[in-house]
Scaffold this motif. Structure first.
Motif, PDB file in Angstrom:
ATOM      1  N   ALA A  32      10.042   2.857  -0.542  1.00 19.14           N
ATOM      2  CA  ALA A  32       8.772   3.097   0.217  1.00 19.14           C
ATOM      3  C   ALA A  32       9.273   4.221   1.238  1.00 19.14           C
ATOM      4  O   ALA A  32       8.814   3.960   2.435  1.00 19.14           O
ATOM      5  N   GLU A  60       3.205   3.371  -5.329  1.00 15.66           N
ATOM      6  CA  GLU A  60       3.057   3.016  -4.058  1.00 15.66           C
ATOM      7  C   GLU A  60       3.602   4.071  -2.991  1.00 15.66           C
ATOM      8  O   GLU A  60       4.273   5.053  -3.587  1.00 15.66           O
ATOM      9  N   CYS A  61       2.967   3.959  -1.750  1.00 19.82           N
ATOM     10  CA  CYS A  61       3.653   4.380  -0.790  1.00 19.82           C
ATOM     11  C   CYS A  61       3.804   6.198  -0.874  1.00 19.82           C
ATOM     12  O   CYS A  61       5.116   6.683  -0.672  1.00 19.82           O
ATOM     13  N   MET A  98       1.156 -10.007   6.072  1.00 24.12           N
ATOM     14  CA  MET A  98       1.753  -8.717   6.959  1.00 24.12           C
ATOM     15  C   MET A  98       1.203  -8.459   8.122  1.00 24.12           C
ATOM     16  O   MET A  98       0.204  -8.090   8.532  1.00 24.12           O
ATOM     17  N   SER A 155       0.938  -1.268   4.016  1.00 21.63           N
ATOM     18  CA  SER A 155       1.390   0.065   4.473  1.00 21.63           C
ATOM     19  C   SER A 155       0.482   1.024   4.861  1.00 21.63           C
ATOM     20  O   SER A 155      -0.790   1.055   4.376  1.00 21.63           O
ATOM     21  N   TRP A 173       8.918 -12.370   2.792  1.00 21.99           N
ATOM     22  CA  TRP A 173       7.637 -11.744   2.691  1.00 21.99           C
ATOM     23  C   TRP A 173       6.559 -12.903   3.194  1.00 21.99           C
ATOM     24  O   TRP A 173       6.447 -13.675   2.425  1.00 21.99           O
ATOM     25  N   TRP A 232      13.210  -4.802  -4.278  1.00 20.59           N
ATOM     26  CA  TRP A 232      12.392  -5.704  -4.569  1.00 20.59           C
ATOM     27  C   TRP A 232      12.962  -6.969  -5.261  1.00 20.59           C
ATOM     28  O   TRP A 232      12.839  -8.148  -5.253  1.00 20.59           O
ATOM     29  N   ARG A 279      -3.853   1.438  -2.105  1.00 16.39           N
ATOM     30  CA  ARG A 279      -3.292   1.329  -0.891  1.00 16.39           C
ATOM     31  C   ARG A 279      -2.349   2.376  -0.366  1.00 16.39           C
ATOM     32  O   ARG A 279      -2.311   3.399  -1.035  1.00 16.39           O
ATOM     33  N   ASP A 280      -1.700   2.200   0.934  1.00 17.40           N
ATOM     34  CA  ASP A 280      -0.799   3.067   1.461  1.00 17.40           C
ATOM     35  C   ASP A 280      -1.237   4.447   1.999  1.00 17.40           C
ATOM     36  O   ASP A 280      -0.713   5.233   1.426  1.00 17.40           O
TER      37      ASP A 280
HETATM   38  C1  FRU Z   1       5.638  -1.615  -1.072  1.00 14.73           C
HETATM   39  C2  FRU Z   1       4.520  -2.450  -0.867  1.00 14.73           C
HETATM   40  C3  FRU Z   1       3.196  -1.441  -0.433  1.00 14.73           C
HETATM   41  C4  FRU Z   1       2.470  -2.362   0.263  1.00 14.73           C
HETATM   42  C5  FRU Z   1       3.406  -3.334   0.959  1.00 14.73           C
HETATM   43  C6  FRU Z   1       3.110  -4.650   1.193  1.00 14.73           C
HETATM   44  O1  FRU Z   1       6.860  -2.178  -0.750  1.00 14.73           O
HETATM   45  O2  FRU Z   1       4.076  -3.008  -1.992  1.00 14.73           O
HETATM   46  O3  FRU Z   1       2.520  -1.066  -1.359  1.00 14.73           O
HETATM   47  O4  FRU Z   1       1.603  -1.824   1.121  1.00 14.73           O
HETATM   48  O5  FRU Z   1       4.665  -3.064   0.372  1.00 14.73           O
HETATM   49  O6  FRU Z   1       4.135  -5.311   1.956  1.00 14.73           O
END
Ligand code: FRU
Length: 493
Positions: free
Chosen positions: A285, A222-223, A65, A98, A62, A305, A166-167
């Motif tokens: 995700a 998230e997501c 991004m 994302s 990672w 993760w 986010r997302d």
């Molecule tokens: C989920 C995440 C999202 C974020 C992205 C970053 O896997 O943590 O919340 O936008 O990855 O790469």
């Protein structure tokens, strides 16, 4: 085009030539080069499926991004397009996180995503802040909106965090207005899903909070995704730091879905139940799409993760997407089945009926390979057996397996012998329904993964592995006496 995007495009085009297609998954989308995480902007545009993804082309780990980009006609064969976005603006210089995509009424493709920038706080700390941004495109070239960001921390509800915000999942609803669902952290105890509304997709206001953590389902959410299916409104989410609860939520950072009812005018979501989306090791995700013929299809990042950082830097690509899965709701449960287009690539059918094995392991002539669609139907029995297992990606050294213990109603996926030299998570167990040992399993085996669909999609268990491709045997094992039918197909893409 910014220099950062031009560099990424040049790099991916050059580096991709060093990866042989036979060293990639056969029918799962993988990073064009470098690192991939979440699916992004999964949408249908100009008669193609578009998949963008969290992307760090320069490394198999990672990093800042970008958005990678691929298109497909059938969601199984993908063509890479040039990277769509790079972190090149003040509001996203630390990453284009994302987001999602829709087609606008004027024919443009709209991406909505999270921009990450860094600030020094009043106490001198360096922190990332997250805002929501837009980019407009024609399916290949995307231009970030001149008035980004379009959603900032201003207007967040009480306690909402500007650091974890986010997302965005954007939709256009029946009256032509727009909604965006956003994941946020709250000082009152973790994840929440916020609903924003807009008349033009450019100007947004906070409308309501649709769901809250309330001390369960992990911490930061998230997501998000939300769609109507079979009379319910299904919310998909991923969540960090989950506590296991019985046989649910064993994944640390895992997924859940809510079955409920959503009123988009009033901005209210009434929650009825929650479950994990996938009970295996590698799934996170997910995003969904409505196909032109009315199917809801979901794709997730096929990774975890906690285990995704153990490969070497020299790995030329890392990260793959799950199989596209058709969704339905039955008896309050989200069912998932492999996208039916996969059946078009079935070759070499081999069928066995009523195979009986007792305290032994056996292979069946014609059943082997590393790209296989394998249906196994175990017969009910009066004398319950102790264990039945299918082992694949197998040779004398390696195997990955799925084993079923009817006395405990437990199905286990185990990749301990897949070639990993690390003491990481190798197993996951799920409670499964069966009728006196009678159970249906469908294993979709690709070069580097297995997805196990239980009882026509009632539960799914997904795991990746990195076993040498020469390990291509399949074996059936019984402790006790088991009778079963098998249907196997080579997947020829
Ligand atoms: C989920 C995440 C999202 C974020 C992205 C970053 O896997 O943590 O919340 O936008 O990855 O790469």
């Amino acid at each position: 085009m910014s220099q950062a995007l031009r560099d990424a495009r040049n790099y991916e085009e050059y580096k991709e030539q060093m990866i042989k297609p036979e060293n990639r998954p056969g029918f799962h989308l993988s990073a064009r080069v470098g690192w991939m995480n979440d699916p992004n902007g999964f949408s249908r545009y100009q008669d193609k499926y578009h998949m963008f993804y969290q992307y760090h082309p320069y490394d198999s780990h990672w990093g800042p991004m970008h958005w990678g980009h691929a298109i497909s006609d059938d969601l199984l064969h993908w063509e890479y397009l040039p990277a769509a976005m790079a972190p090149d603006m003040p509001y996203d210089h630390a990453g284009c996180f994302s987001g999602s995509a829709i087609e606008l009424p004027d024919g443009r493709h709209l991406l909505m995503y999270t921009g990450v920038s860094e600030i020094i706080t009043e106490t001198g700390e360096r922190r990332s802040i997250q805002t929501q941004n837009l980019a407009f495109g024609d399916g290949v070239e995307y231009h970030k909106y001149a008035h980004n960001p379009v959603i900032t921390a201003e207007g967040l509800p009480e306690g909402g965090s500007r650091f974890d915000f986010r997302d965005p999942k954007i939709v256009r609803i029946a009256d032509g207005t727009y909604r965006a669902l956003l994941a946020n952290d709250n000082t009152d105890g973790g994840g929440q899903m916020l609903l924003y509304r807009s008349d033009d997709a450019l100007h947004w206001t906070y409308m309501s909070t649709l769901a809250k953590n309330q001390g369960r389902l992990g911490q930061m959410w998230e997501c998000p995704d939300l769609f109507r299916l079979d009379g319910y409104d299904v919310m998909l989410a991923s969540t960090q730091d989950m506590l296991p609860k019985g046989f649910e939520y064993h994944n640390g950072d895992g997924t859940f879905y809510l079955i409920g009812r959503f009123d988009p005018e009033k901005g209210i979501y009434e929650e009825l139940s929650d479950h994990a989306i996938d009970y295996g090791i590698d799934f996170y995700a997910p995003q969904s799409i409505l196909t032109p013929d009315g199917r809801h299809v979901m794709i997730g990042w096929m990774q975890n993760w906690d285990t995704c950082n153990l490969h070497t830097k020299s790995t030329p690509w890392f990260g793959q997407m799950s199989l596209p899965r058709e969704l339905s709701v039955k008896n309050g449960i989200l069912y998932q089945t492999p996208i039916r287009e996969l059946e078009e690539y079935r070759g070499n059918e081999v069928t066995y009926e009523n195979v009986v094995i007792s305290d032994e392991a056996t292979s069946l002539p014609g059943i082997e390979g590393r790209m296989v669609d394998l249906e196994v139907t175990v017969h009910p029995t009066d004398t319950l057996f102790d264990r039945f297992a299918v082992r694949f990606a197998k040779n004398e050294i390696y195997h990955t397996g799925v084993s079923f213990r009817p006395r405990e109603s437990v199905l286990k996926v185990d990749r301990k012998f897949s070639g990993s030299r690390r003491a990481i998570i190798h197993q996951r167990r799920a409670k499964v329904n069966h009728n006196q040992g009678g159970i249906k399993l469908r294993l979709i085996i690709d070069r580097y993964s297995v997805e196990v669909f239980v009882n026509d999609g009632e539960k799914v268990m997904t795991a990746t592995y990195d076993t040498e491709l020469s390990a291509d045997q399949i074996e059936f094992f019984a402790h006790g006496t088991v009778a079963f039918d098998v249907k196997s197909y080579r997947l020829e893409m």
